[in-house]
Scaffold this active site. Structure first.
Site, PDB file in Angstrom:
ATOM      1  N   ASP A  39       0.837  -1.197   0.000  1.00  0.00           N
ATOM      2  CA  ASP A  39       0.000   0.000   0.000  1.00  0.00           C
ATOM      3  C   ASP A  39       0.876   1.253   0.000  1.00  0.00           C
ATOM      4  OD1 ASP A  39      -1.739   2.167   0.694  1.00  0.00           O
ATOM      5  OD2 ASP A  39      -3.185   0.712   1.489  1.00  0.00           O
ATOM      6  N   GLU A  40       0.949   1.916  -1.137  1.00  0.00           N
ATOM      7  CA  GLU A  40       1.830   3.088  -1.260  1.00  0.00           C
ATOM      8  C   GLU A  40       1.371   4.245  -0.382  1.00  0.00           C
ATOM      9  OE1 GLU A  40       1.372   5.207  -5.109  1.00  0.00           O
ATOM     10  OE2 GLU A  40       0.038   3.547  -5.613  1.00  0.00           O
ATOM     11  N   ALA A  84       4.191 -10.326   9.171  1.00  0.00           N
ATOM     12  CA  ALA A  84       2.895  -9.871   9.677  1.00  0.00           C
ATOM     13  C   ALA A  84       1.867  -9.704   8.570  1.00  0.00           C
ATOM     14  CB  ALA A  84       3.073  -8.541  10.431  1.00  0.00           C
ATOM     15  N   SER A 127       0.832 -15.520  14.154  1.00  0.00           N
ATOM     16  CA  SER A 127      -0.330 -16.375  14.005  1.00  0.00           C
ATOM     17  C   SER A 127      -1.508 -15.764  14.761  1.00  0.00           C
ATOM     18  CB  SER A 127      -0.026 -17.790  14.512  1.00  0.00           C
ATOM     19  OG  SER A 127      -1.126 -18.656  14.295  1.00  0.00           O
ATOM     20  N   LYS A 130      -7.460 -17.798  15.678  1.00  0.00           N
ATOM     21  CA  LYS A 130      -8.391 -18.332  14.670  1.00  0.00           C
ATOM     22  C   LYS A 130      -7.790 -19.490  13.875  1.00  0.00           C
ATOM     23  CE  LYS A 130     -10.914 -13.992  14.263  1.00  0.00           C
ATOM     24  NZ  LYS A 130     -10.233 -13.371  15.435  1.00  0.00           N
ATOM     25  N   TYR A 138     -10.203 -17.683   6.842  1.00  0.00           N
ATOM     26  CA  TYR A 138      -9.027 -16.970   7.347  1.00  0.00           C
ATOM     27  C   TYR A 138      -8.259 -17.847   8.327  1.00  0.00           C
ATOM     28  CZ  TYR A 138      -6.297 -13.900  10.354  1.00  0.00           C
ATOM     29  OH  TYR A 138      -5.289 -13.357  11.094  1.00  0.00           O
ATOM     30  N   GLU A 256     -17.581 -16.882  13.804  1.00  0.00           N
ATOM     31  CA  GLU A 256     -17.154 -16.352  15.090  1.00  0.00           C
ATOM     32  C   GLU A 256     -17.319 -17.425  16.163  1.00  0.00           C
ATOM     33  OE1 GLU A 256     -17.637 -11.975  17.054  1.00  0.00           O
ATOM     34  OE2 GLU A 256     -19.504 -13.036  16.619  1.00  0.00           O
TER      35      GLU A 256
END
Length: 327
Positions: A39-40, A84, A127, A130, A138, A256
């Site tokens: 992301d610039e 990350a 990590s 989840k 995900y 969830e």
């Protein structure tokens, strides 16, 4: 160990990356600190706070973990990598499954191979709870990612060490419920809670950074490091943010869980306690890393049965220290 070393953070413009840079610049003197992300705009904004003019060690490298060739260029001369980068939004992952797979699994595979080829000393991958008994895509992709980094210690035939750090909800990170509750409070309420029985592990952003940095010192390779952190009840968090304000239960969302799990009962057979961490040792090869006390068979590290809990006053105090608008 980070002074005069070159450190690269993938996904470095995220909440974790920005706090990690702040801590590294405050506590160490890196030779180079490379932010690798796609992301610039976020890189430009981060460069305003941590400018190369003020901090000569800073480097901003636009790239995607899916692009192996670009990673090869970025990893030249790098000593340590903090991985990350990930697609983290659960609904977006469900709607765009192949994109999530390409970044979280394909990207992890690229990190493993390029780090080995580039002579990186150690890689620590972030990590999530989840990834444990995943109920959404995900979580499933992060479980695959964890397995890739663990197995890399056995099959890369190089000196690079790969480890994984797993922790729960980070206070104030993107997607956190705290700003949502504050916004509802300012609008006069009520606060919407998915399920009043819900619990979560709780950690501040700075604590998560220190845990990851410490893992570079202690990890032997192939383990999953799980820090011992407190739990909190979602109803207590609501009370800490908006005392006395009514709440409405709206139902649990797809993908969830009521409670977070960071170590399953099945993992207990190869989990040790080293004091402030639990360590899940690899099963597929001989582990030569940390020593500790084996946990009881059937042990499960779950936010609903955790031994340490944050009270409403403790939650309020922590939120104030993190500069949230708590009255």
């Amino acid at each position: 160990m980070f002074t005069d070393k070159t450190i690269l953070i993938t996904g470095g413009t995220g909440s974790f990356g920005k706090k990690c840079v702040e801590v590294l610049l405050r506590s160490y003197k890196p030779k180079r600190l490379i932010i690798f992300s796609r992301d610039e705009l976020k890189q430009f904004e981060m460069g305003q706070k941590f400018s190369p003019e003020e901090f000569p060690c800073m480097r901003y490298f636009i790239g995607d973990v899916r692009d192996k060739e670009r990673l090869c260029r970025a990893f030249r001369g790098v000593d340590y990598v903090i991985h990350a980068a990930a697609l983290k939004q659960v609904p977006a992952a469900e709607y765009n499954p192949t994109e999530c797979i390409r970044t979280n699994i394909g990207g992890a595979e690229n990190i493993v191979n390029v780090a080995a080829d580039s002579g990186v000393k150690k890689v620590v991958a972030l990590s999530t709870d989840k990834a444990v008994a995943p109920v959404n895509l995900y979580g499933a992709t992060k479980l695959c990612s964890d397995k890739l980094f663990i197995a890399a210690n056995a099959f890369t035939a190089c000196e690079t060490v790969y480890s994984v750090v797993r922790y729960g909800n980070v206070m104030g990170s993107r997607g956190s419920v705290i700003p949502f509750f504050i916004k509802q409070r300012e609008a006069g309420g009520p606060l919407t809670i998915t399920d009043t029985r819900m619990t979560r592990f709780w950690i501040t952003l700075e604590e998560s950074v220190h845990m990851v940095l410490r893992s570079f010192e202690i990890a032997g390779g192939g383990e999953v490091l799980v820090p011992k952190i407190p739990s909190m009840k979602i109803t207590d968090l609501a009370e800490a943010i908006a005392p006395g304000m009514p709440t409405v239960e709206v139902g649990i969302r797809p993908g969830e869980k009521l409670h977070e799990t960071m170590i399953t009962a099945e993992d207990s057979r190869h989990t040790i306690d080293i004091g402030d961490y639990y360590v899940i040792k690899p099963e597929t090869f001989k582990y030569k890393g940390l020593d500790g006390k084996p946990v009881a068979e059937g042990f499960e590290y779950n936010s609903g049965t955790n031994e340490e809990w944050l009270s409403v006053p403790e939650l309020r105090d922590t939120l104030k220290k993190q500069c949230f608008a708590i009255r």
